[in-house]
Design an enzyme around this catalytic site. Structure first.
Site, PDB file in Angstrom:
ATOM      1  N   HIS A  20      -4.734  -3.313   6.388  1.00  0.00           N
ATOM      2  CA  HIS A  20      -4.546  -3.589   4.952  1.00  0.00           C
ATOM      3  C   HIS A  20      -5.905  -3.979   4.387  1.00  0.00           C
ATOM      4  O   HIS A  20      -6.236  -5.149   4.252  1.00  0.00           O
ATOM      5  CB  HIS A  20      -3.527  -4.710   4.729  1.00  0.00           C
ATOM      6  CG  HIS A  20      -3.524  -5.195   3.308  1.00  0.00           C
ATOM      7  ND1 HIS A  20      -3.084  -4.419   2.266  1.00  0.00           N
ATOM      8  CD2 HIS A  20      -3.949  -6.352   2.754  1.00  0.00           C
ATOM      9  CE1 HIS A  20      -3.236  -5.085   1.133  1.00  0.00           C
ATOM     10  NE2 HIS A  20      -3.762  -6.251   1.405  1.00  0.00           N
TER      11      HIS A  20
ATOM     12  N   ASP B 164       0.841  -1.204   0.000  1.00  0.00           N
ATOM     13  CA  ASP B 164       0.000   0.000   0.000  1.00  0.00           C
ATOM     14  C   ASP B 164       0.876   1.254   0.000  1.00  0.00           C
ATOM     15  O   ASP B 164       0.584   2.234  -0.698  1.00  0.00           O
ATOM     16  CB  ASP B 164      -0.916  -0.025   1.229  1.00  0.00           C
ATOM     17  CG  ASP B 164      -1.689  -1.336   1.316  1.00  0.00           C
ATOM     18  OD1 ASP B 164      -2.438  -1.633   0.377  1.00  0.00           O
ATOM     19  OD2 ASP B 164      -1.519  -2.064   2.309  1.00  0.00           O
TER      20      ASP B 164
END
Ligand code: NAX
Length: 328
Positions: free
Chosen positions: A187, A159
């Site tokens: 996440h 990410d």
């Protein structure tokens, strides 16, 4: 150092495993001077595929690769291991409820955590990639009372890298001139990519974030939903970029983050930024002498606070759901 490292990769025959192993063998993760002993852990039905991957690793004739061993037994695969890359997990299949997914994975990660507690090396470091990664890491850490909790981390580096890539694309700045990006939270789609402290070329990230429409309607959802966009385009989920991020994470953990910069790591909270202890939450972090340290003292504005709190609430509810399962 040139002491050989033992690296156990679970889900080794899967897509991310396949994309990771050759680069680990080539020295991209632990340095080009450190020999590696690879242990591949798979489910029994995927052992044959892992054997094929091991044949290809052999054919790479990697000077740093001392050995490759294949296991379907976690105790043997984790015995004396220095690094556990926990990539294998139970995927969500058709008709499966979220609670079923949490239950299946908490059983896997509780089991692996307690085996690591018994047999892994004293310097063990763990990265959980298999989803739900944060909560799986929390479960594994809770099942390993003799291992410092800080050795259990989960991957949000993908990410983080995605956020840098989007900033580079937006501003035309080379990725190498972008620093201090932070991923907060889970996440998952609630994650919060924070650019208020970033430095983008010569521009403070806060100036770029001042375009609220872009920030809220474009940047944040593009980063958070990138995995889905990749599945739609490729017909398969992120593999090489996830492997790359896993390697970046361990590389920086062992060899350090660049001076003046930080990265993002999901790790057990020490209470910083009001994140409850026990949760494995992504935070900005630096690696100092082989240990992750939260970058403390950043001023969190109201916008960021709201986003962080929402993702932390999701982590709380995932962990509560898992605890409820364990108790009942
Ligand atoms: P694959 O389905 O290609 O491979 C998973 C492999 O794990 C399979 O070969 C399976 O046999 C094995 N496995 C399952 N349970 C196991 C167990 N208990 N012990 C050992 N091996 C086991 O999935 P892949 O695309 O490689 O993705 C792996 C995991 O990463 C998934 O859970 C996925 O959701 C997760 N991801 C996490 C990301 C992150 O940033 N944290 C991003 C990428 C990825 O989506």
């Amino acid at each position: 150092t040139s002491t050989p490292a033992t690296v156990t990769v679970t889900g080794a025959a899967g897509s991310i495993g396949y994309a990771s192993l050759f680069r680990i063998a080539a020295g991209a993760m632990l340095g080009h001077d450190r020999p590696v002993r690879l242990r591949l852990l798979e489910l029994p039905q995927a052992v044959a595929a892992a054997e094929g991957t091991a044949m290809e690793l052999e054919d790479g004739a990697f000077p740093l690769l001392e050995s490759v061993d294949i296991f379907d037994d976690a105790r043997a695969a984790f015995d004396g291991t220095d690094f556990a890359l926990l990539i294998g997990a139970r995927p969500r299949t058709k008709g499966m409820e979220r609670a079923d997914l949490l239950a299946a994975n908490s059983a896997i990660f509780a089991g692996q955590g307690s085996i690591l507690n018994e047999v892994a090396a004293d310097d063990l470091r763990v990265i959980v990639v298999g989803n739900p990664a944060n909560t799986n890491a929390a479960v594994a850490a809770a099942s390993a009372p003799d291992i410092p909790a800080e050795r259990f981390t989960a991957l949000t580096r993908l990410d983080h890298n995605r956020a840098i890539a989007q900033l580079a694309r937006r501003t035309g700045t080379p990725v190498g001139r972008i620093s201090r990006v932070s991923i907060w939270g889970n996440h998952s789609a609630t994650q919060y990519p924070d650019i208020f402290h970033a430095i983008v070329g010569d521009t403070p990230g806060a100036e770029i974030a001042a375009d609220q429409t872009w920030l809220v309607d474009d940047f944040i959802p593009t980063v958070a939903k990138r995995g889905t966009a990749i599945i739609e385009a490729r017909g398969a989920s992120s593999a090489a970029s996830a492997a790359n991020a896993t390697i970046d994470h361990v590389h920086d953990w062992v060899l350090g983050t660049p001076a003046g910069d930080w990265t993002s790591v999901a790790m057990p909270s020490n209470g910083a930024y009001g994140i409850p202890e026990g949760l494995v939450c992504s935070v900005p972090a630096r690696s100092v002498d082989g240990r992750w340290e939260v970058v403390e003292g950043l001023a969190i504005n109201e916008f960021s606070r709201g986003r962080i709190d929402a993702s932390v609430a999701e982590l709380r509810s995932e962990l509560d759901a898992v605890s409820a399962l364990t108790v009942s």
